[in-house]
Write a protein that holds these residues in place. Sequence first.
Motif, PDB file in Angstrom:
ATOM      1  N   VAL A 158       0.147 -18.504 -19.709  1.00  0.00           N
ATOM      2  CA  VAL A 158       1.316 -19.362 -19.929  1.00  0.00           C
ATOM      3  C   VAL A 158       1.490 -20.319 -18.753  1.00  0.00           C
ATOM      4  O   VAL A 158       1.729 -21.527 -18.935  1.00  0.00           O
ATOM      5  N   PHE A 159       1.348 -19.792 -17.546  1.00  0.00           N
ATOM      6  CA  PHE A 159       1.471 -20.658 -16.353  1.00  0.00           C
ATOM      7  C   PHE A 159       0.430 -21.777 -16.384  1.00  0.00           C
ATOM      8  O   PHE A 159       0.755 -22.948 -16.151  1.00  0.00           O
ATOM      9  N   LEU A 160      -0.810 -21.424 -16.688  1.00  0.00           N
ATOM     10  CA  LEU A 160      -1.885 -22.426 -16.704  1.00  0.00           C
ATOM     11  C   LEU A 160      -1.647 -23.472 -17.790  1.00  0.00           C
ATOM     12  O   LEU A 160      -1.887 -24.667 -17.585  1.00  0.00           O
ATOM     13  N   ARG A 161      -1.184 -23.029 -18.968  1.00  0.00           N
ATOM     14  CA  ARG A 161      -0.909 -23.982 -20.043  1.00  0.00           C
ATOM     15  C   ARG A 161       0.218 -24.926 -19.638  1.00  0.00           C
ATOM     16  O   ARG A 161       0.144 -26.138 -19.890  1.00  0.00           O
ATOM     17  N   GLU A 162       1.242 -24.399 -18.993  1.00  0.00           N
ATOM     18  CA  GLU A 162       2.367 -25.243 -18.566  1.00  0.00           C
ATOM     19  C   GLU A 162       1.939 -26.267 -17.523  1.00  0.00           C
ATOM     20  O   GLU A 162       2.505 -27.354 -17.442  1.00  0.00           O
ATOM     21  N   GLN A 163       0.933 -25.925 -16.711  1.00  0.00           N
ATOM     22  CA  GLN A 163       0.458 -26.870 -15.686  1.00  0.00           C
ATOM     23  C   GLN A 163      -0.578 -27.851 -16.234  1.00  0.00           C
ATOM     24  O   GLN A 163      -1.045 -28.721 -15.505  1.00  0.00           O
ATOM     25  N   GLY A 164      -0.966 -27.712 -17.506  1.00  0.00           N
ATOM     26  CA  GLY A 164      -1.878 -28.665 -18.119  1.00  0.00           C
ATOM     27  C   GLY A 164      -3.335 -28.275 -18.019  1.00  0.00           C
ATOM     28  O   GLY A 164      -4.218 -29.107 -18.278  1.00  0.00           O
ATOM     29  N   CYS A 165      -3.644 -27.006 -17.646  1.00  0.00           N
ATOM     30  CA  CYS A 165      -5.041 -26.564 -17.574  1.00  0.00           C
ATOM     31  C   CYS A 165      -5.672 -26.677 -18.956  1.00  0.00           C
ATOM     32  O   CYS A 165      -5.094 -26.253 -19.959  1.00  0.00           O
ATOM     33  N   ASP A 166      -6.884 -27.230 -19.035  1.00  0.00           N
ATOM     34  CA  ASP A 166      -7.507 -27.525 -20.331  1.00  0.00           C
ATOM     35  C   ASP A 166      -8.084 -26.288 -21.012  1.00  0.00           C
ATOM     36  O   ASP A 166      -7.905 -26.100 -22.213  1.00  0.00           O
ATOM     37  N   VAL A 167      -8.788 -25.444 -20.258  1.00  0.00           N
ATOM     38  CA  VAL A 167      -9.548 -24.340 -20.857  1.00  0.00           C
ATOM     39  C   VAL A 167      -9.311 -23.086 -20.032  1.00  0.00           C
ATOM     40  O   VAL A 167      -9.204 -23.138 -18.794  1.00  0.00           O
ATOM     41  N   VAL A 168      -9.221 -21.914 -20.722  1.00  0.00           N
ATOM     42  CA  VAL A 168      -9.084 -20.630 -20.032  1.00  0.00           C
ATOM     43  C   VAL A 168     -10.264 -19.745 -20.394  1.00  0.00           C
ATOM     44  O   VAL A 168     -10.840 -19.847 -21.482  1.00  0.00           O
ATOM     45  N   GLN A 169     -10.563 -18.822 -19.470  1.00  0.00           N
ATOM     46  CA  GLN A 169     -11.688 -17.911 -19.625  1.00  0.00           C
ATOM     47  C   GLN A 169     -11.346 -16.635 -18.873  1.00  0.00           C
ATOM     48  O   GLN A 169     -10.887 -16.687 -17.744  1.00  0.00           O
ATOM     49  N   GLY A 170     -11.519 -15.495 -19.501  1.00  0.00           N
ATOM     50  CA  GLY A 170     -11.210 -14.245 -18.814  1.00  0.00           C
ATOM     51  C   GLY A 170     -11.031 -13.101 -19.787  1.00  0.00           C
ATOM     52  O   GLY A 170     -11.100 -13.256 -21.017  1.00  0.00           O
ATOM     53  N   TYR A 171     -10.775 -11.916 -19.235  1.00  0.00           N
ATOM     54  CA  TYR A 171     -10.688 -10.707 -20.049  1.00  0.00           C
ATOM     55  C   TYR A 171      -9.521 -10.747 -21.027  1.00  0.00           C
ATOM     56  O   TYR A 171      -9.531 -10.064 -22.036  1.00  0.00           O
ATOM     57  N   LEU A 172      -8.492 -11.542 -20.725  1.00  0.00           N
ATOM     58  CA  LEU A 172      -7.356 -11.621 -21.649  1.00  0.00           C
ATOM     59  C   LEU A 172      -7.793 -12.165 -23.000  1.00  0.00           C
ATOM     60  O   LEU A 172      -7.352 -11.686 -24.049  1.00  0.00           O
ATOM     61  N   VAL A 173      -8.646 -13.183 -22.991  1.00  0.00           N
ATOM     62  CA  VAL A 173      -9.025 -13.834 -24.248  1.00  0.00           C
ATOM     63  C   VAL A 173     -10.335 -13.303 -24.806  1.00  0.00           C
ATOM     64  O   VAL A 173     -10.507 -13.217 -26.023  1.00  0.00           O
ATOM     65  N   ALA A 174     -11.281 -12.947 -23.947  1.00  0.00           N
ATOM     66  CA  ALA A 174     -12.550 -12.404 -24.434  1.00  0.00           C
ATOM     67  C   ALA A 174     -13.370 -11.925 -23.249  1.00  0.00           C
ATOM     68  O   ALA A 174     -13.478 -12.613 -22.236  1.00  0.00           O
ATOM     69  N   MET A 175     -13.967 -10.754 -23.379  1.00  0.00           N
ATOM     70  CA  MET A 175     -14.853 -10.224 -22.347  1.00  0.00           C
ATOM     71  C   MET A 175     -16.283 -10.689 -22.613  1.00  0.00           C
ATOM     72  O   MET A 175     -16.623 -11.068 -23.728  1.00  0.00           O
ATOM     73  N   PRO A 176     -17.154 -10.647 -21.600  1.00  0.00           N
ATOM     74  CA  PRO A 176     -18.569 -10.953 -21.832  1.00  0.00           C
ATOM     75  C   PRO A 176     -19.185  -9.902 -22.758  1.00  0.00           C
ATOM     76  O   PRO A 176     -19.034  -8.693 -22.532  1.00  0.00           O
ATOM     77  N   VAL A 177     -19.858 -10.348 -23.797  1.00  0.00           N
ATOM     78  CA  VAL A 177     -20.439  -9.431 -24.778  1.00  0.00           C
ATOM     79  C   VAL A 177     -21.837  -9.908 -25.165  1.00  0.00           C
ATOM     80  O   VAL A 177     -22.218 -11.053 -24.894  1.00  0.00           O
ATOM     81  N   PRO A 178     -22.648  -9.047 -25.803  1.00  0.00           N
ATOM     82  CA  PRO A 178     -23.982  -9.456 -26.240  1.00  0.00           C
ATOM     83  C   PRO A 178     -23.904 -10.571 -27.287  1.00  0.00           C
ATOM     84  O   PRO A 178     -22.846 -10.816 -27.879  1.00  0.00           O
ATOM     85  N   PRO A 179     -25.038 -11.239 -27.562  1.00  0.00           N
ATOM     86  CA  PRO A 179     -25.035 -12.373 -28.496  1.00  0.00           C
ATOM     87  C   PRO A 179     -24.489 -12.017 -29.877  1.00  0.00           C
ATOM     88  O   PRO A 179     -23.722 -12.782 -30.455  1.00  0.00           O
ATOM     89  N   GLU A 180     -24.849 -10.857 -30.376  1.00  0.00           N
ATOM     90  CA  GLU A 180     -24.429 -10.521 -31.737  1.00  0.00           C
ATOM     91  C   GLU A 180     -22.930 -10.267 -31.833  1.00  0.00           C
ATOM     92  O   GLU A 180     -22.320 -10.458 -32.889  1.00  0.00           O
ATOM     93  N   ASP A 181     -22.307  -9.838 -30.709  1.00  0.00           N
ATOM     94  CA  ASP A 181     -20.874  -9.561 -30.749  1.00  0.00           C
ATOM     95  C   ASP A 181     -20.022 -10.795 -30.504  1.00  0.00           C
ATOM     96  O   ASP A 181     -18.831 -10.814 -30.833  1.00  0.00           O
ATOM     97  N   VAL A 182     -20.622 -11.815 -29.892  1.00  0.00           N
ATOM     98  CA  VAL A 182     -19.836 -13.016 -29.585  1.00  0.00           C
ATOM     99  C   VAL A 182     -19.755 -13.957 -30.783  1.00  0.00           C
ATOM    100  O   VAL A 182     -18.929 -14.864 -30.825  1.00  0.00           O
ATOM    101  N   GLU A 183     -20.596 -13.755 -31.767  1.00  0.00           N
ATOM    102  CA  GLU A 183     -20.651 -14.688 -32.896  1.00  0.00           C
ATOM    103  C   GLU A 183     -19.366 -14.717 -33.714  1.00  0.00           C
ATOM    104  O   GLU A 183     -19.113 -15.674 -34.444  1.00  0.00           O
TER     105      GLU A 183
END
Length: 822
Positions: A785-810
């Motif tokens: 929420v803080f990042l969105r309010e400051q105008g950050c374009d893109v987020v990446q992290g465990y909140l939205v998605a963890m690193p996973v193998p190719p078949e699980d990310v599809e």
Amino acid sequence: MPESRTQRKTPLVLIVDDERLMRTMLRDTLEAAGFRVSEASNGCDALETIRQIHPDLVVLDVIMPDLDGFEVCSRLRKIPEMRHVPILMVTASEEREVAERAYASGATDFIPKPINAAHLRHHVRYMLRASLNVEELRQKEQRLAYAQRLARLGNWEWERGDDRLRLSEEARRILALADDVPFLPLTSYLERIHPQERDAIRRGLDQLWQNGPPLALDFRLLRPDGTERFVHGQADRIVDAGGEAVRLVGTIQDISDRKRIEEKLVLAGKVFENSGDMILITDMQARVVDVNDTFCRLTGYGREEIVGWSLGDLLSGQHDPGFYRHIWQTVTDKGFWQGEVWSRRQDGESFPALVSVNEARSEGEENGHYVFTATDLSRLKETERQLHYLSHFDPLTDLPNRLLFLDRLQQSLVGEKRHQGQVAVLFVDLDDFKEINDTLGSPTGDQVLQEVARKIKGCIRASDTVARPGSDEFAVILRELVPGGDAAAVAQKLLDSLATPFTYAGREFYITLSIGIALSDIDGTDPEELIQKAETAMVCAKEQGKSRYVFFSDEMNRQVQERLIMKTSLRRSLERDEFLLHYQPKFNSFTREFTGLEALARWQHPDRGLISPAHFISLAEETGLIVPLGEMTLRKACQQNRHWQKEGYQPFPVAVNLSAQQFGEKDLVDTVCRALGDTGLSPQCLELEITESVILQDTERAIAILKKLKDMGIRIALDDFGTGFSSLDYLRRFPLDVLKIDYTFVRGVVSSDQDAAIVKAIIAMAHSMRLKVVAEGVETEAQRVFLREQGCDVVQGYLVAMPVPPEDVEKYFPLAGGRRDC
């Protein structure tokens, strides 16, 4: 011949000091900052060394036995190659008389003892950057001075070693050339001169190269349409510091049409009025004759208001009279001066400006003018100061943060290695601080932290360092300890310093510390490793009952042995193809739509299972395997992305990290081209992530490589922004598309005002430079929420998605015409 300043990729600094310890400290500091360093132990040696190496900057001590710093500086300025080289004088006194003597002897600036390493590095970088800017400005103004002296008519330039003349617009018109022909072969130019004057022109030019007299001849030009024009030509040479001609410049004036003179004067007026720099012109008595619109806009003065004023009425009063006497004496002797000056606006505000002063007077003319050109540096200095402070200091305690602490620890380790001494790292944690914060409130907690910081600083020497790397954590560097020295005594002193109770708002309570200690001669010389070991020992201190100190033990050293085993196993891993890729999705902060992936290497160890990069990347860098590992990651990521496209998924970019060693490979661009060509992936679907340390190693080479990659259509992202130098200069110069905020700042945006301020500043700055911003390590909804309010374009992290193998990310992928949200 010594290597010239313009030929060097790494600046060369000469340190002149009769104290070996001071020279060593200065060398360690500057070499750690990436500079080449040479030394001289006295003034006579310095004068001889300078004639041999031609340094880019001189750090000069004032008090020396044979020749003091003032005499050495004065003699240096008489050496032609040293007239414009910055000289930083080091003095133990800040008295006004010392400053006057320093400037009067030719010093660019001075710095007091004791020397702060970070301040010294910043000072040297700024002086070198200013010196290069001034050198470029001097060359431009030298050409302008020639043009003014030759009446700004149609002009040409002829570089040594070239067979072409560069022609101005007026020169092309006189010669009846098309506007898109900026160059003309010398032979073609001579063929257009009437045969009766051609040999005289040719001989005059040849003599001019050989230091002959300037040319001033009337001759005829034959135009393509058969008409004949009478012209007046003048020519002179431009020489280098050694007096050798490097360029001929000249003018041709169509004396059959005097109107061209009026047009050139109009053009000169437009240049004066439309210049982005402030321009002020005075007569020889330093009375203001004219100023341009930029000067009026930036200072607040009106042209009619200050015309006729004495130049002294515009001075800021922040320089002593000796400084101004030095400027005028230099202009009188050499006709030119440049440097940084504090100036004054109409409202009384002082501001720093890069100023050049030229004497404009024709040969033999008694009366002339002085031309002042100035660039306002206030915004640049303030922005750099704020960003540097936010990135390197803790605003609450004004102590260095973890980043600056690491830098000073690295310097300490390098210095003590030279002198076979010992460095101790103390990791200090406040026991049960969370209860104080929760019970008494954050304001009281902040006061406690400030008081603890004050007491810790009172327990150590000025040569040691205390920092605040975390919320209730402090770290200390003890330098110049003999092997086996008693670091425990300092730790006990810290514990005793908190024996008296704290009293806030009528409440009394005690604070205790848990301290872990790591020693360089026992526990290693890697800064991160020493800190980690000290922190591990601190945890043991807490487990043993708190309010005590613990040294890192042999049992803890077991992890080091485990690391050696992993190194051996890593060497065979690539041959066995034990590495695979996981992918972490990235999402739009506002729409929550999927925007792309970052490829992350994983080691599928035959005995230990899946190993994350945190446990093998540093090993790969130490063993040199990071380069083939990086190439494997790049190729597999391209291959997998192309496979997804063939499966019908909508194209999207996949980001791949480039290590410093991989970026340093000569065939990097070819490697990327092969990966794209062999897999058939479009360059627009590849994003390469680099760190600040990569592009600062060899700036010009980095620019060239990134431009080639950018021209191919590949996106360039700057990773871990904020953890390094964070210079506005390289953000402006490098062809970047994306700025990635390091997770260490994202993690604290909700709990730390400092981290929040840094992230806000980075996002605003990146957007002002048309860069996309990606925040990595987003783990909580509050952070998003803080990042969105400051105008950050893109987020990446465990909140939205963890690193996973190719078949699980599809499952996140949008099919053609579809979309996926986080």
